[in-house]
Structures are given as structure tokens and as C-alpha cells.
Design a protein around this motif. Structure first.
Motif: not given
Length: 86
Positions: A44-49, A73-86
Motif C-alpha cells: 500500500x505505502x512505502x512506510x507504515x502509516x 507480501x504474501x499476506x498483502x496478496x492474501x488479504x487484498x486479492x491483488x498481486x504485489x507490484x513493488x
């Protein structure tokens, strides 16, 4: 690692709406972070908001929930259903 909120929290309410994963919630006495939802804002962001807006600097890394960048990254993908685009 996920983050956690220490007992220095003043319940100012600024961190909760900043969390893109809705990991922050009001606990019995102070705000708390669900480690299963916290990705340190990876994806989502570069640093924890929450750390950026906390006026008392009470949101450190949680040494009891160590996670690699790949795990976040894997947790982000599981939570959002989106592929990581880092």
C-alpha cells in the motif's frame, strides 16, 4: 514483522483510519493491532502509516511476530486479492 501498540498509547484515534488493512482496532484499554492483518503497509505505502501519524511514537515492530518481506507480501496478496507490484 507486524507492528504493535505499546501501553504508551493515548487513544488519540489517528492510527486506526490510516491502516489500509483494517488491522488496528480499539482494545480494552488502548488501540491494538491484529498481527494477522498487519503488513507494515507493504503493498500500500512505502512506510507504515500508523507510525507516521502516531503523536507519541508508540508503534514499534513486534519482536514476537517476525516476518520477512516475502511473508508480508504474501499476506498483502492474501488479504487484498491483488498481486504485489513493488
Amino acid at each position: 514483522m507486524s507492528l504493535f501498540i505499546t501501553d504508551e498509547c493515548i487513544n488519540c484515534d489517528v492510527c486506526e483510519p490510516e491502516c489500509p488493512n483494517e488491522a488496528i482496532y480499539q482494545g480494552e484499554e488502548i488501540y491494538e493491532i491484529d498481527p494477522d492483518k498487519c503488513t507494515e503497509c507493504v503493498g500500500h505505502y512505502d512506510e507504515p502509516q500508523c507510525q507516521q501519524v502516531c503523536p507519541v511514537d508508540c508503534i514499534p515492530l513486534d519482536p514476537n511476530n517476525e516476518e520477512s518481506q516475502e511473508q508480508l507480501i504474501a499476506k498483502y496478496e492474501k488479504l487484498t486479492g491483488n498481486a504485489f507490484e513493488g
